[in-house]
Design a protein around this motif. Structure first.
Motif, PDB file in Angstrom:
ATOM      1  N   LEU B 567       1.313  -1.220   0.010  1.00  0.00           N
ATOM      2  CA  LEU B 567      -0.363  -0.231  -0.299  1.00  0.00           C
ATOM      3  C   LEU B 567       0.869   1.708  -0.274  1.00  0.00           C
ATOM      4  CD1 LEU B 567      -2.738  -0.880   2.405  1.00  0.00           C
ATOM      5  CD2 LEU B 567      -2.795  -0.808  -0.210  1.00  0.00           C
ATOM      6  N   GLN B 568       2.211   0.915  -0.855  1.00  0.00           N
ATOM      7  CA  GLN B 568       2.696   2.085  -0.310  1.00  0.00           C
ATOM      8  C   GLN B 568       3.462   2.491   0.250  1.00  0.00           C
ATOM      9  OE1 GLN B 568       3.522   3.375  -4.357  1.00  0.00           O
ATOM     10  NE2 GLN B 568       2.989   1.214  -4.347  1.00  0.00           N
ATOM     11  N   GLN B 569       3.022   2.172   1.783  1.00  0.00           N
ATOM     12  CA  GLN B 569       4.189   2.243   3.073  1.00  0.00           C
ATOM     13  C   GLN B 569       5.507   2.176   3.076  1.00  0.00           C
ATOM     14  OE1 GLN B 569       2.366   1.285   6.700  1.00  0.00           O
ATOM     15  NE2 GLN B 569       3.548   2.816   7.715  1.00  0.00           N
ATOM     16  N   TYR B 570       6.507   2.974   2.817  1.00  0.00           N
ATOM     17  CA  TYR B 570       7.733   2.987   2.787  1.00  0.00           C
ATOM     18  C   TYR B 570       8.848   2.993   3.661  1.00  0.00           C
ATOM     19  CZ  TYR B 570       7.041   0.731  -2.226  1.00  0.00           C
ATOM     20  OH  TYR B 570       6.221   0.594  -2.791  1.00  0.00           O
ATOM     21  N   GLU B 571       8.049   3.913   4.882  1.00  0.00           N
ATOM     22  CA  GLU B 571       8.504   4.481   5.981  1.00  0.00           C
ATOM     23  C   GLU B 571       7.636   4.142   7.086  1.00  0.00           C
ATOM     24  OE1 GLU B 571       9.100   8.671   5.438  1.00  0.00           O
ATOM     25  OE2 GLU B 571       9.917   8.596   3.780  1.00  0.00           O
ATOM     26  N   GLY B 572       8.506   3.710   7.648  1.00  0.00           N
ATOM     27  CA  GLY B 572       8.041   3.477   9.452  1.00  0.00           C
ATOM     28  C   GLY B 572       7.170   2.144   9.531  1.00  0.00           C
ATOM     29  N   VAL B 573       7.677   1.798   8.623  1.00  0.00           N
ATOM     30  CA  VAL B 573       6.908   0.503   8.780  1.00  0.00           C
ATOM     31  C   VAL B 573       6.963  -1.111   9.985  1.00  0.00           C
ATOM     32  CG1 VAL B 573       6.190  -1.854   7.261  1.00  0.00           C
ATOM     33  CG2 VAL B 573       7.192  -0.150   6.344  1.00  0.00           C
ATOM     34  N   ALA B 574       6.543  -0.945  10.763  1.00  0.00           N
ATOM     35  CA  ALA B 574       6.618  -1.807  12.106  1.00  0.00           C
ATOM     36  C   ALA B 574       7.265  -3.363  11.424  1.00  0.00           C
ATOM     37  CB  ALA B 574       5.467  -2.151  12.672  1.00  0.00           C
ATOM     38  N   ALA B 575       7.757  -4.440  11.900  1.00  0.00           N
ATOM     39  CA  ALA B 575       8.250  -4.984  11.433  1.00  0.00           C
ATOM     40  C   ALA B 575       9.023  -6.087  12.928  1.00  0.00           C
ATOM     41  CB  ALA B 575       9.406  -5.403  10.279  1.00  0.00           C
ATOM     42  N   PRO B 576       8.548  -7.336  13.561  1.00  0.00           N
ATOM     43  CA  PRO B 576       8.903  -8.002  14.931  1.00  0.00           C
ATOM     44  C   PRO B 576      11.096  -7.527  14.390  1.00  0.00           C
ATOM     45  CG  PRO B 576       7.888  -9.039  13.475  1.00  0.00           C
ATOM     46  CD  PRO B 576       8.100  -8.097  12.759  1.00  0.00           C
ATOM     47  N   ILE B 622       4.407 -11.850  19.295  1.00  0.00           N
ATOM     48  CA  ILE B 622       6.220 -10.956  19.701  1.00  0.00           C
ATOM     49  C   ILE B 622       5.904 -10.159  20.807  1.00  0.00           C
ATOM     50  CG2 ILE B 622       8.128  -9.515  18.507  1.00  0.00           C
ATOM     51  CD1 ILE B 622       7.577 -11.469  16.904  1.00  0.00           C
ATOM     52  N   PRO B 623       6.477  -9.939  21.681  1.00  0.00           N
ATOM     53  CA  PRO B 623       6.285  -8.603  22.969  1.00  0.00           C
ATOM     54  C   PRO B 623       6.198  -7.405  22.580  1.00  0.00           C
ATOM     55  CG  PRO B 623       8.507 -10.400  23.802  1.00  0.00           C
ATOM     56  CD  PRO B 623       7.207 -10.789  21.981  1.00  0.00           C
ATOM     57  N   PRO B 624       5.707  -6.393  22.827  1.00  0.00           N
ATOM     58  CA  PRO B 624       5.462  -5.337  22.154  1.00  0.00           C
ATOM     59  C   PRO B 624       6.915  -4.367  21.815  1.00  0.00           C
ATOM     60  CG  PRO B 624       3.769  -5.539  23.937  1.00  0.00           C
ATOM     61  CD  PRO B 624       4.562  -6.798  23.927  1.00  0.00           C
ATOM     62  N   ASP B 625       7.949  -5.026  22.870  1.00  0.00           N
ATOM     63  CA  ASP B 625       8.958  -4.055  22.650  1.00  0.00           C
ATOM     64  C   ASP B 625       9.697  -4.923  21.556  1.00  0.00           C
ATOM     65  OD1 ASP B 625       8.154  -2.622  25.326  1.00  0.00           O
ATOM     66  OD2 ASP B 625       9.066  -3.879  26.183  1.00  0.00           O
ATOM     67  N   ASP B 626       9.316  -6.066  21.177  1.00  0.00           N
ATOM     68  CA  ASP B 626      10.847  -5.886  20.362  1.00  0.00           C
ATOM     69  C   ASP B 626      10.429  -5.539  18.857  1.00  0.00           C
ATOM     70  OD1 ASP B 626      11.648  -7.159  22.309  1.00  0.00           O
ATOM     71  OD2 ASP B 626      11.272  -9.277  21.869  1.00  0.00           O
ATOM     72  N   TRP B 627      10.130  -5.134  18.738  1.00  0.00           N
ATOM     73  CA  TRP B 627       9.277  -4.192  17.152  1.00  0.00           C
ATOM     74  C   TRP B 627      10.226  -2.978  16.492  1.00  0.00           C
ATOM     75  CZ3 TRP B 627       5.508  -6.343  13.872  1.00  0.00           C
ATOM     76  CH2 TRP B 627       4.516  -7.546  14.993  1.00  0.00           C
ATOM     77  N   ASN B 628       9.893  -3.192  15.955  1.00  0.00           N
ATOM     78  CA  ASN B 628      11.006  -1.840  15.277  1.00  0.00           C
ATOM     79  C   ASN B 628      10.511  -1.103  13.862  1.00  0.00           C
ATOM     80  OD1 ASN B 628      12.811  -3.387  14.167  1.00  0.00           O
ATOM     81  ND2 ASN B 628      14.436  -2.988  13.466  1.00  0.00           N
TER      82      ASN B 628
END
Lengths: 292, 1109
Positions: B567-576, B622-628
């Motif tokens: 969907l064209q989101q290239y910035e700040g896509v959350a991933a584990p 995935i625990p909430p902290d383990d995302w970036n």
């Protein structure tokens, strides 16, 4: 002579083309034409309006003329003759004498004036009868003796039988879908010709053509060609004819003059090809999808 | 106590005189009587009881009840009132012991709710209801019995009113009264504070239409709960004013209104009722219609806009009552137009023609556009009512788009949705070929398939080895066969073959969907820059509706991650965090296919790789902290190379191990929520449908080809992840079987229908229904004119265009022979009309002007000495014959009338209105024809047509012959005998033979359809020739079933419309009473009434000649 002629007789050189017309071959039509020309076989061009039939015959006349000229120049260092092209747009009042020629009155005298067909026959040029089915039936009969091995044009009024010059070739154009059934060509006429079918060029070629003819940039030309293709998909859905290459070029020319693309397509393509309101809306949607 | 007993002892013997229950009850009661009661009081009590018992033969029962309830009653009131109570009972008993018994029996329950001072009134109420008859006694007893329940919701005052109401009603019918009593119990708790209103309404109703009272109660019981409690009072007031205004069928109306109100948001009841109240002052009858329409209108409009619609309706109403009613029923074009103008939503119906053409243009194929619910109805595997989708030949889009505040935005959304669906076809999602090479990736599919097959073979060998050991070899044999077909030719489509590579089909399908949709989106934006901005807008709006990625387990999160990217989101896509490497690999692969030259095979290769990566990730929380958050470049320049571990991953898939290797206890993988504008993507099914259709076509043309078996199809469906077959084993079998059936049907449904089907069964649609849609091919919808409302009823009639069946061609020749003298004469006359095609006639002796060319020729001839030709005038040929004519034959049942006998004509108006009766009526009439030896009107029509064709062929006019009939507005049949552009052939001859009387005569739509046909013909003169035998009539072709003028006016309107289209109409009828309505119907157009039907053939030709000269 004190009285000035009220008519003008074109000299055959006026029919010659000075510049090479722009034409992009789509299939083998160039080879076919050349072969037919060499064998003196008359031709019929079939195809929708605005797909380049007239342009093609111009192009061929120039091309063949240039080749011929080269030959003659080698033979004798004389001013070379190009291949003249006489184009006659046929209409329903076009009579035999309009083609062959007629006597005119000049003062107390009668003067014979050659018709365009006669000129082409005499000069050995290409005579191109555009939309031939529109002409009156008697004209098609005139053509018959010119198209077989005899290659003669009878001029009844003068009691002459004119033998066609070497370079003479008769070319007709004919748009089968567009006329009513009544105006179809007779079989006896049709079977004297070699038919070459024309259709709109494929998208990439059309884009190239539009780009050249309209002087627009590559992207615009490509988009126009795409518009053409999409609109042609709607043929049989109320569109008599798809958007012709000519229309696309018009649109391109308007765009080149600074008209907004959507507007240009609207006026030159959409409103030109249909009066049906809902179809127009559909085409508007296509245009607004393609152009920003 | 003993004192008291002593005091009573004298009286006890009196008790003995009565049956035992009296004494028993007394003995039971005496210990429970309050101690405070004095001896006198007690004996008084006993005396009174004995007095009651002694009144009549049966009154001991009352006394028994009296003793039984006394302890209970006395405890709830002072002694003085207790005395009153006893007195009332006694006096009731004088009237009727049964009544008294009921009174006593009901007392304990009632007394707890009744103020003591009302005891007497209460007893009087019951007494009042008792009229000395058995029925009234039952009613009164029931009243006593129900009182306590009633008093739970009614005040005493209201109970009095209710009793009065029952009394009034009982004058009409005791049964009714009794039923209302029962219903009252149910209804009063619902009425809330408005019981007075309800009761007064009920009482009014007794005067105006007592028979409706019961249904009023029933309706009330059903209706009131649907209405906001605070608005119930107003609702009842509305109903009351309807009653006062002479409305009929109040209960029905109440139910309908409440039904409509229940569809509304409760907060809107207030507003809608407000409008309704105001409308009462204007036109009470419009009020129910307004409320009934409100939910429909509110689907498209906001509550504020509703007000404007309402205002417009009131305006219409003030000008024209019927018009206003039609407006509020939404049965007028004006009403629809107002809604359309006010609404911001985009309705499918409105834009269908435009968008369908748009889709066809884009795809370059005969695509149809349908609302999504049409697909769900087919039941071939698509279940979502909302999601846009396509099955290969039709694009399905939502019926209504109302996501945004403005029409423009909604329209843009609609266009994006359609464009995306069409892109599946335009850019070939369904033309996937397993064998075709991918241009962007190394082709790993083939390798993988080989590995899969090897693995399966090994498994199979093992199994068969096991099978040898086991004695039950049948079972293993089946297994073997299954496995075998699994290897060789299990796939019907390439898509299926591809998905067979994966153990986890759902996951592979999800990945494929995201990648393919991403590819199409990129392609569309590249190819159609014009739609790019709305496309980007829709994409970014889609983000808002996505689930929170951080709440998803890892594997699902990775898929969601892909969706975000696509969907064209290239910035700040959350991933584990721990899968960042995988994420960037996926991103790299997915973005490879965003180039214009990418094909569906590239998507497949990308799917394969991404599947390999994602399926190796355990589906764990995935625990909430383990995302970036990850960022990606807009343009990805690097050349893609498969990562090294890809080989290992593929190895696993090849072994079919990916499911087995997953950790224990991981969460079940669930598909991510679909992206709304992309809708439902079912590549396997769509490809299957396409292939089935092709197969059908092949069979049609060649009669060969290997047909697909039901079993194969079922197997495919069971394996596919696209169907939601979550059920037990047996049910899966069942539902996949059903799907398979439907799919087969659907694929075959596109075949042309066999000619025998042409006279299909009736589809009955109620007259009161709404608009109709041309759901089937060859159906057309037309408006109908309502002359009272002075507006069109939009899309009211469905015209079904059918080919006339073919019969015996000999009929044609036979008729010509029969009329041979007439034929030759007519033919000669007609040949004289042969059109002169040239506009200018030249070489005439005189004319409009001289022809210069000819004059010069003449001069030249003189000069050259030959004899000149004097004909040098020209003239315009005035009669240029360019005529198109449509003959419209009335083939209604009445044309079966015999003509020779001339007996009194059965009046068609007697045709029953009830469909069933009508059919019976029709059948008897048809039965009569079977024995006929005489000519019928229809025969004359047929013969006329034969002669006409003969004559028209001579002059070469364009002509069409159509028959029309039909039954009801949804079945206007329009039979083509000869189409306008069709040339005359043996087929036409055969069809003429089959012209036969059918049903009714709904002329309006038939005329409109014929006019539509003529409108598509290019001719200078267009004529519509209507040949009928009576006035237009049909079921429901009238106003309220009585006003037959309606049909005449609609027909007139249709003829007027035709005239506006440049079509001249002429009506020829054989109905001798035709003058009265034909004058209205045809106004200034021509009509003729034939006195003798036998003249029809000749007269028709004469008229035709005159008309076209």
């Amino acid at each position: 002579m004190t009285t000035q002629s009220l008519y003008k007789s074109f000299i055959i050189e006026e029919y010659q083309l000075d510049e090479e017309p722009y034409y992009v071959p789509i299939g083998d039509e160039v080879e076919l034409f050349e072969a037919a020309y060499k064998q003196k076989l008359p031709l019929i061009f079939k195809g929708p309006t605005g797909c380049g039939k007239t342009r093609f015959v111009e192009y061929m006349s120039y091309k063949l003329g240039a080749e011929l000229t080269k030959v003659t120049k080698n033979d004798a260092d004389d001013s070379g003759v190009n291949l003249p092209l006489v184009t006659i747009a046929c209409h329903e009042d076009l009579t035999g004498s309009d083609l062959v020629g007629r006597y005119l009155l000049e003062g107390d005298q009668t003067v014979w004036l050659d018709g365009p067909l006669t000129r082409a026959v005499k000069a050995g040029g290409i005579c191109y009868l555009d939309e031939v089915v529109e002409a009156r039936k008697d004209t098609t009969v005139l053509i018959h003796p010119l198209t077989d091995h005899r290659r003669i044009l009878p001029i009844e009024k003068r009691g002459e039988l004119l033998q066609a010059a070497d370079g003479f070739l008769l070319v007709l154009s004919y748009n089968p879908g567009y006329q009513s059934a009544l105006k179809d060509l007779k079989h006896s006429t049709r079977q004297r010709f070699v038919s070459i079918e024309f259709d709109y060029p494929p998208m990439d070629l059309e884009a190239q053509i539009v780009e050249h003819e309209a002087g627009v940039d590559k992207d615009t030309a490509y988009q126009l060609a795409k518009l053409g293709e999409k609109v042609r998909n709607l043929k049989e859905h109320g569109l008599g004819e798809g958007a012709s290459t000519r229309l696309l070029i018009y649109a391109g020319q308007l765009i080149a003059q600074g008209i907004a693309p959507r507007r240009a397509c609207q006026v030159s393509v959409n409103w030109a090809i249909t009066d049906d309101h809902s179809l127009q809306q559909s085409i508007t949607e296509i245009i607004s999808s393609i152009f920003e | 106590m003993t004192d008291k007993l002593k005091a009573l002892e004298d009286l006890l013997p009196d008790l003995e005189k009565f049956p035992a229950p009296v004494k028993d009850n007394f003995n039971k009661a005496i210990p429970e009587m309050p101690d405070a009661l004095s001896a006198e009081q007690t004996s008084d009590w006993l005396k009174r009881g004995i007095a009651i018992a002694g009144q009549t033969v049966r009154s001991w029962e009352a006394a028994a009840h009296f003793f039984q309830v006394s302890p209970n009653v006395i405890s709830s009131m002072p002694y003085s009132y207790f005395v009153r109570w006893m007195e009332c009972g006694a006096s009731l008993c004088e009237e009727s012991p049964t009544l008294a018994a009921a009174y006593f029996e009901a007392s304990p329950a009632t007394m707890s709710k009744l103020r003591s001072r009302h005891i007497e009134s209460w007893a009087n109420l019951g007494d009042g209801l008792y009229k000395g008859t058995w029925k009234s006694s039952t009613l009164a007893c029931r009243f006593f019995a129900e009182s306590s329940t009633l008093l739970e919701s009614l005040s005493f005052q209201q109970l009095e009113n209710f009793a009065n109401f029952l009394d009034v009603l009982s004058h009409r019918s005791y049964d009714l009264s009794s039923e209302c009593l029962t219903l009252g119990e149910q209804i009063f708790p619902l009425v809330g504070d408005d019981k007075d209103a309800f009761l007064s309404l009920a009482t009014t109703l007794v005067d105006t239409g007592w028979r409706e009272v019961k249904s009023f109660f029933e309706a009330g019981a059903k209706a009131l709960p649907k209405i906001h409690p605070e608005e119930r009072m107003r609702f009842l007031k509305l109903a009351e004013s309807l009653v006062n205004n002479g409305g009929t069928n109040i209960p029905g109306t109440m139910l309908e209104i409440s039904q409509s109100l229940s569809l509304l948001d409760e907060d809107n009841h207030h507003i809608v009722l407000g409008f309704a109240e105001a409308l009462l002052d204007e036109e009470p009858l419009a009020m129910p219609e307004f409320i009934k329409s409100a939910p429909i209108v509110l689907e498209k409009l906001t509550i504020l806009q509703l007000g404007r619609w309402y205002q417009e309706g009131v305006n219409t109403l003030s000008q024209n009552k019927d018009g206003g009613l039609a407006f509020f029923k939404i049965e007028s074009s004006h009403s629809e137009a107002v809604i359309e103008t006010l609404s911001s939503g985009i309705e499918f119906d409105r834009i269908k023609p435009v968008m369908e053409m748009y889709c066809r243009a884009l795809a370059g194929a005969e695509i149809k556009l349908s609302p999504t619910d049409a697909l769900v109805e087919k039941n071939i595997g698509w279940v979502s009512n909302e999601s846009p989708t396509t099955e290969g030949s039709t694009v399905f889009v939502p019926t209504l788009v109302d996501r945004y505040g403005t029409k423009e935005e909604n329209y843009a959304w609609f266009k994006v949705v359609s464009t995306h669906q069409v892109a599946h076809l335009e850019f070939g999602s369904f033309i996937f070929e397993f064998e075709r090479q991918s241009g962007l990736f190394e082709n790993l599919r083939f390798d993988l398939e080989t590995r899969r097959i090897e693995t399966l073979k090994e498994k199979q060998n093992k199994e068969s080895a096991v099978g040898d050991d086991v004695t039950d070899s049948d079972f293993s044999g089946d297994e073997l066969n299954d496995a075998h077909t699994g290897l060789e030719r299990a796939w019907l489509t390439d898509m299926q073959r591809f998905f067979d590579l994966f153990e986890d089909r759902t996951l592979s399908l999800d990945i494929f969907t995201v990648v393919e949709d991403g590819r199409l989106d990129a392609r569309i934006k590249n190819e159609y820059p014009g739609i790019k901005s709305s496309y980007t807008q829709v994409q970014s709006d889609s983000h808002e509706n996505r689930p929170d990625i951080k709440e998803l387990p890892a594997r699902e999160a990775m898929v969601e991650f892909m969706v975000r990217l696509s969907l064209q989101q290239y910035e700040g896509v959350a991933a584990p965090s721990k899968y960042n490497k995988e994420a960037s690999q996926i991103a790299q692969i997915a973005r490879r296919v965003l180039v214009p030259e990418a094909t569906v095979e590239d998507t497949a290769e990308a799917t394969l790789r991404i599947y390999a990566i994602i399926s190796a990730i355990p589906n764990e929380e995935i625990p909430p902290d383990d995302w970036n958050d990850m960022d990606f470049e807009d343009e990805d320049e690097e050349e893609y190379v498969d990562p090294e571990d890809m080989e290992n991953l593929l190895q696993q898939i090849g072994m079919g191990m990916e499911m087995e290797l997953r950790p224990e206890g991981e969460e079940e993988y669930e598909s991510t929520q679909e992206v709304e504008y992309r809708g439902d993507f079912k590549p396997e099914l769509a490809q299957l449908m396409t292939e089935l259709r092709m197969q059908q076509q092949d069979e049609m043309s060649q009669g060969q080809g290997e047909p697909l078996t039901q079993e194969q199809l079922q197997e495919l469906l069971e394996n596919s992840a696209e169907l939601d077959l979550q059920a037990t084993e047996g049910e899966i079998q069942e539902s996949s079987g059903m799907f398979a059936d439907n799919i087969m049907k659907e694929a075959g449904a596109n075949m042309p229908q066999s000619p025998d089907d042409s006279q299909g069964p009736f589809v009955h649609v109620d007259e009161d229904g709404g608009e109709l849609e041309p759901a089937e091919p060859e159906t057309f919808v037309y408006d109908e004119w309502d002359f009272r409302a002075e507006d069109y009823k939009p899309r009211w009639c469905v015209v079904r265009q059918k080919m006339m069946q073919e019969g015996d061609p000999a009929y044609f020749g036979a008729t010509l022979n029969e009329y041979s003298t007439l034929v030759t004469r007519i033919r000669r006359q007609f040949e004289m009309m042969v059109p002169e095609m040239f506009r200018k006639e030249r070489k005439l002796i005189d004319g409009e002007d001289i022809d210069i060319d000819d004059v010069i020729e003449n001069m030249v001839d003189i000069k050259t000495g030959s004899s000149p030709d004097e004909k040098f005038y020209w003239r315009r040929n005035k009669v240029q014959r360019d005529v198109a004519v449509a003959f419209l034959l009335d083939t209604s049942a009445s044309t079966a009338e015999a003509i020779d006998e001339g007996k009194n004509k059965q009046d068609d108006w007697d045709a029953p209105d009830d469909p069933v009766e009508y059919m019976v009526w029709l059948r008897t009439r048809r039965g009569e024809q079977m024995r006929r030896s005489y000519k019928r009107i229809i025969d004359m029509e047929k013969e006329s047509m034969v002669l006409l064709i003969n004559a028209l062929e001579a002059i070469g006019d364009t002509y069409g012959i159509y028959g029309f009939s039909g039954y009801g507005r949804e079945n206007v049949e329009f039979y083509t005998v000869k189409d306008l552009h069709e040339s005359f052939s043996d087929k036409v001859k055969r069809r003429i033979d089959r012209i036969a009387p059918l049903h009714a005569t709904r002329m309006g739509p038939a005329i409109r359809h014929a006019a539509y046909k003529l409108d598509n013909i290019d001719a200078r003169t267009k004529i519509l020739f209507l040949i009928s035998d009576g006035r237009p009539q049909d079921r429901g072709y009238s106003r309220e079933g009585v006003e037959k003028e309606y049909a005449v006016h609609d027909t007139k309107k249709a003829l007027d419309e035709a005239k506006r289209q440049g079509i001249n109409s002429f009506c020829l009828t054989v109905d001798k009473n035709g003058h009265d309505y034909l004058k209205t119907m045809t106004s200034d157009m021509g009509y003729e009434i034939l006195d003798d039907i036998n003249d029809l053939p000749e007269r028709l030709l004469v008229l035709y000649r005159r008309l076209t000269m």
